[in-house]
Design a protein around this motif. Structure first.
Motif, PDB file in Angstrom:
ATOM      1  N   LEU A 105      12.219   9.872  -9.839  1.00 21.54           N
ATOM      2  CA  LEU A 105      11.733   9.458 -11.526  1.00 21.54           C
ATOM      3  C   LEU A 105      10.398   8.305 -11.690  1.00 21.54           C
ATOM      4  O   LEU A 105       9.402   8.758 -11.967  1.00 21.54           O
ATOM      5  CB  LEU A 105      12.668   9.996 -12.396  1.00 21.54           C
ATOM      6  CG  LEU A 105      11.884  10.217 -13.727  1.00 21.54           C
ATOM      7  CD1 LEU A 105      11.367  11.481 -14.763  1.00 21.54           C
ATOM      8  CD2 LEU A 105      13.737   9.225 -14.614  1.00 21.54           C
ATOM      9  N   GLU A 106      10.633   7.451 -11.569  1.00 19.68           N
ATOM     10  CA  GLU A 106      10.252   5.989 -11.675  1.00 19.68           C
ATOM     11  C   GLU A 106       8.993   6.169 -10.991  1.00 19.68           C
ATOM     12  O   GLU A 106       8.043   5.934 -11.435  1.00 19.68           O
ATOM     13  CB  GLU A 106      11.075   4.931 -11.368  1.00 19.68           C
ATOM     14  CG  GLU A 106       9.864   4.274 -11.070  1.00 19.68           C
ATOM     15  CD  GLU A 106      10.980   2.553 -10.922  1.00 19.68           C
ATOM     16  OE1 GLU A 106      10.780   1.844  -9.666  1.00 19.68           O
ATOM     17  OE2 GLU A 106      12.383   3.028 -11.671  1.00 19.68           O
ATOM     18  N   TYR A 107       8.995   7.178  -9.447  1.00 19.02           N
ATOM     19  CA  TYR A 107       7.815   7.601  -8.387  1.00 19.02           C
ATOM     20  C   TYR A 107       7.144   7.936  -9.600  1.00 19.02           C
ATOM     21  O   TYR A 107       5.190   7.744  -9.717  1.00 19.02           O
ATOM     22  CB  TYR A 107       7.880   7.844  -7.181  1.00 19.02           C
ATOM     23  CG  TYR A 107       7.031   8.224  -6.491  1.00 19.02           C
ATOM     24  CD1 TYR A 107       5.689   7.483  -5.665  1.00 19.02           C
ATOM     25  CD2 TYR A 107       6.910   9.669  -6.334  1.00 19.02           C
ATOM     26  CE1 TYR A 107       4.819   8.106  -5.022  1.00 19.02           C
ATOM     27  CE2 TYR A 107       5.927  10.023  -5.777  1.00 19.02           C
ATOM     28  CZ  TYR A 107       5.106   9.448  -5.178  1.00 19.02           C
ATOM     29  OH  TYR A 107       3.646   9.797  -4.397  1.00 19.02           O
ATOM     30  N   LEU A 108       7.668   9.249  -9.615  1.00 17.85           N
ATOM     31  CA  LEU A 108       6.543   9.947 -10.383  1.00 17.85           C
ATOM     32  C   LEU A 108       5.923   9.692 -11.219  1.00 17.85           C
ATOM     33  O   LEU A 108       4.469  10.257 -11.889  1.00 17.85           O
ATOM     34  CB  LEU A 108       6.908  11.379 -10.919  1.00 17.85           C
ATOM     35  CG  LEU A 108       7.641  12.573  -9.550  1.00 17.85           C
ATOM     36  CD1 LEU A 108       8.924  13.697  -9.800  1.00 17.85           C
ATOM     37  CD2 LEU A 108       6.831  12.934  -8.678  1.00 17.85           C
ATOM     38  N   ILE A 110       3.445   5.987 -10.211  1.00 16.34           N
ATOM     39  CA  ILE A 110       2.418   5.935  -9.551  1.00 16.34           C
ATOM     40  C   ILE A 110       1.643   7.601  -9.189  1.00 16.34           C
ATOM     41  O   ILE A 110       0.549   7.653  -9.400  1.00 16.34           O
ATOM     42  CB  ILE A 110       3.159   6.109  -7.761  1.00 16.34           C
ATOM     43  CG1 ILE A 110       3.621   4.484  -8.048  1.00 16.34           C
ATOM     44  CG2 ILE A 110       2.098   6.005  -6.968  1.00 16.34           C
ATOM     45  CD1 ILE A 110       4.175   3.929  -7.226  1.00 16.34           C
ATOM     46  N   ARG A 111       2.728   8.389  -9.098  1.00 16.33           N
ATOM     47  CA  ARG A 111       1.694   9.968  -8.981  1.00 16.33           C
ATOM     48  C   ARG A 111       1.291  10.631  -9.813  1.00 16.33           C
ATOM     49  O   ARG A 111      -0.028  11.024 -10.041  1.00 16.33           O
ATOM     50  CB  ARG A 111       3.128  10.995  -8.391  1.00 16.33           C
ATOM     51  CG  ARG A 111       2.940  12.322  -7.840  1.00 16.33           C
ATOM     52  CD  ARG A 111       2.283  11.766  -6.599  1.00 16.33           C
ATOM     53  NE  ARG A 111       1.221  13.922  -7.002  1.00 16.33           N
ATOM     54  CZ  ARG A 111       0.156  13.689  -5.955  1.00 16.33           C
ATOM     55  NH1 ARG A 111      -0.537  12.672  -5.635  1.00 16.33           N
ATOM     56  NH2 ARG A 111      -0.482  14.695  -5.908  1.00 16.33           N
ATOM     57  N   ARG A 112       1.758  10.150 -10.713  1.00 11.88           N
ATOM     58  CA  ARG A 112       1.437  10.541 -12.952  1.00 11.88           C
ATOM     59  C   ARG A 112      -0.749  10.285 -12.155  1.00 11.88           C
ATOM     60  O   ARG A 112      -1.530  10.659 -12.247  1.00 11.88           O
ATOM     61  CB  ARG A 112       1.496  10.408 -13.741  1.00 11.88           C
ATOM     62  CG  ARG A 112       2.197  10.790 -14.541  1.00 11.88           C
ATOM     63  CD  ARG A 112       2.933  10.937 -15.884  1.00 11.88           C
ATOM     64  NE  ARG A 112       3.451  11.510 -16.255  1.00 11.88           N
ATOM     65  CZ  ARG A 112       4.336  11.213 -17.813  1.00 11.88           C
ATOM     66  NH1 ARG A 112       4.582  10.048 -17.929  1.00 11.88           N
ATOM     67  NH2 ARG A 112       4.598  12.412 -18.133  1.00 11.88           N
ATOM     68  N   GLN A 140      10.462  16.396 -16.372  1.00 12.04           N
ATOM     69  CA  GLN A 140      11.590  17.177 -16.984  1.00 12.04           C
ATOM     70  C   GLN A 140      12.516  17.075 -15.956  1.00 12.04           C
ATOM     71  O   GLN A 140      14.052  17.624 -16.661  1.00 12.04           O
ATOM     72  CB  GLN A 140      10.599  18.524 -17.458  1.00 12.04           C
ATOM     73  CG  GLN A 140       9.195  18.136 -18.250  1.00 12.04           C
ATOM     74  CD  GLN A 140       9.122  19.158 -18.920  1.00 12.04           C
ATOM     75  OE1 GLN A 140       9.103  20.536 -18.474  1.00 12.04           O
ATOM     76  NE2 GLN A 140       8.564  19.034 -20.415  1.00 12.04           N
ATOM     77  N   GLU A 141      12.303  18.709 -15.269  1.00 20.31           N
ATOM     78  CA  GLU A 141      13.844  18.510 -14.241  1.00 20.31           C
ATOM     79  C   GLU A 141      14.534  17.364 -13.815  1.00 20.31           C
ATOM     80  O   GLU A 141      15.815  17.398 -13.866  1.00 20.31           O
ATOM     81  CB  GLU A 141      13.055  18.854 -13.489  1.00 20.31           C
ATOM     82  CG  GLU A 141      14.546  19.782 -12.324  1.00 20.31           C
ATOM     83  CD  GLU A 141      14.107  20.687 -10.905  1.00 20.31           C
ATOM     84  OE1 GLU A 141      15.006  20.686 -10.351  1.00 20.31           O
ATOM     85  OE2 GLU A 141      12.618  20.704 -11.375  1.00 20.31           O
ATOM     86  N   ILE A 142      14.170  16.400 -13.515  1.00 16.92           N
ATOM     87  CA  ILE A 142      14.750  15.248 -13.120  1.00 16.92           C
ATOM     88  C   ILE A 142      15.920  14.580 -14.404  1.00 16.92           C
ATOM     89  O   ILE A 142      16.656  14.113 -15.034  1.00 16.92           O
ATOM     90  CB  ILE A 142      13.862  14.376 -11.633  1.00 16.92           C
ATOM     91  CG1 ILE A 142      14.106  14.743 -10.785  1.00 16.92           C
ATOM     92  CG2 ILE A 142      15.023  12.775 -11.688  1.00 16.92           C
ATOM     93  CD1 ILE A 142      12.647  14.264 -10.550  1.00 16.92           C
ATOM     94  N   GLU A 143      14.657  14.009 -15.660  1.00 16.36           N
ATOM     95  CA  GLU A 143      15.487  13.820 -16.617  1.00 16.36           C
ATOM     96  C   GLU A 143      16.474  14.480 -17.424  1.00 16.36           C
ATOM     97  O   GLU A 143      17.410  14.287 -17.725  1.00 16.36           O
ATOM     98  CB  GLU A 143      13.819  13.699 -17.593  1.00 16.36           C
ATOM     99  CG  GLU A 143      13.274  12.920 -17.505  1.00 16.36           C
ATOM    100  CD  GLU A 143      11.661  12.716 -18.630  1.00 16.36           C
ATOM    101  OE1 GLU A 143      11.725  13.790 -19.419  1.00 16.36           O
ATOM    102  OE2 GLU A 143      10.950  11.705 -18.671  1.00 16.36           O
ATOM    103  N   ILE A 144      16.671  16.027 -17.340  1.00 15.12           N
ATOM    104  CA  ILE A 144      17.148  16.517 -18.187  1.00 15.12           C
ATOM    105  C   ILE A 144      18.261  16.768 -17.288  1.00 15.12           C
ATOM    106  O   ILE A 144      19.352  16.654 -17.120  1.00 15.12           O
ATOM    107  CB  ILE A 144      16.833  18.343 -17.726  1.00 15.12           C
ATOM    108  CG1 ILE A 144      15.981  18.700 -18.560  1.00 15.12           C
ATOM    109  CG2 ILE A 144      18.119  19.316 -17.643  1.00 15.12           C
ATOM    110  CD1 ILE A 144      15.449  19.515 -18.722  1.00 15.12           C
TER     111      ILE A 144
END
Length: 158
Positions: free
Chosen positions: A18-21, A24-26, A63-67
């Motif tokens: 999640l932190e990477y996405l 960095i990825r965004r 969103q999936e990871i946050e859920i």
């Protein structure tokens, strides 16, 4: 939504993804979009459409990871009193009674499962057949090739 069981290691792995996405990825995708916009007409711009697809996938995964993280039930097997029963998080050795092969698995959450690393999902047929049983028990697991008998050799709470 019901709780999602996972080990502490699985929770940390998702948190790092999640932190990477997010961090960095965004930023990489936004940069790709900006570069693609410079090429002109967006209707026929393959780079732009590709970047938009990547952005949609990235945001969906975030969103999936946050859920999942918000509904996570972290189970630390080292803090549970060993009872010799197969439960979520244990390492279990089983012996195929037909071939005499011994397999060692760890029962983990769906997101952590990796058969190549001997991490099996708590929802897999093998894990469902083992959970609740104890060392020395013989279990019958239904597989695509038919029923297979296994003997539970060891249950480790590590």
């Amino acid at each position: 939504m019901k709780k999602i069981p996972m080990t502490l290691c699985g929770f940390e792995k998702l948190r790092k993804e999640l932190e990477y996405l997010k961090n960095i990825r965004r930023a990489q995708i936004i940069e790709s979009l900006a570069e693609a916009r410079k090429h002109g007409d967006l209707k026929e711009n393959a780079e732009y459409h590709s970047a938009r697809e990547q952005q949609a996938f990235c945001e969906g995964r975030i969103q999936e990871i946050e859920i999942k993280l918000s509904h996570a039930e972290i189970i630390d097997i080292t803090k549970i009193t060993p009872s010799n029963r197969v439960i979520f998080g244990v390492h279990v050795s089983i012996k195929n009674l037909i071939t005499n092969e011994i397999y060692k698995y760890r029962i983990v959450g769906d997101d952590e499962a990796d058969f190549k690393k001997n991490l099996i999902s708590v929802n897999s047929p093998i894990a469902r057949g083992l959970v609740g049983k104890k060392s020395g028990d013989i279990v019958i697991i239904q597989t695509p090739r038919g029923n297979v008998e296994y003997k539970i050799m060891t249950v480790e709470y590590i």
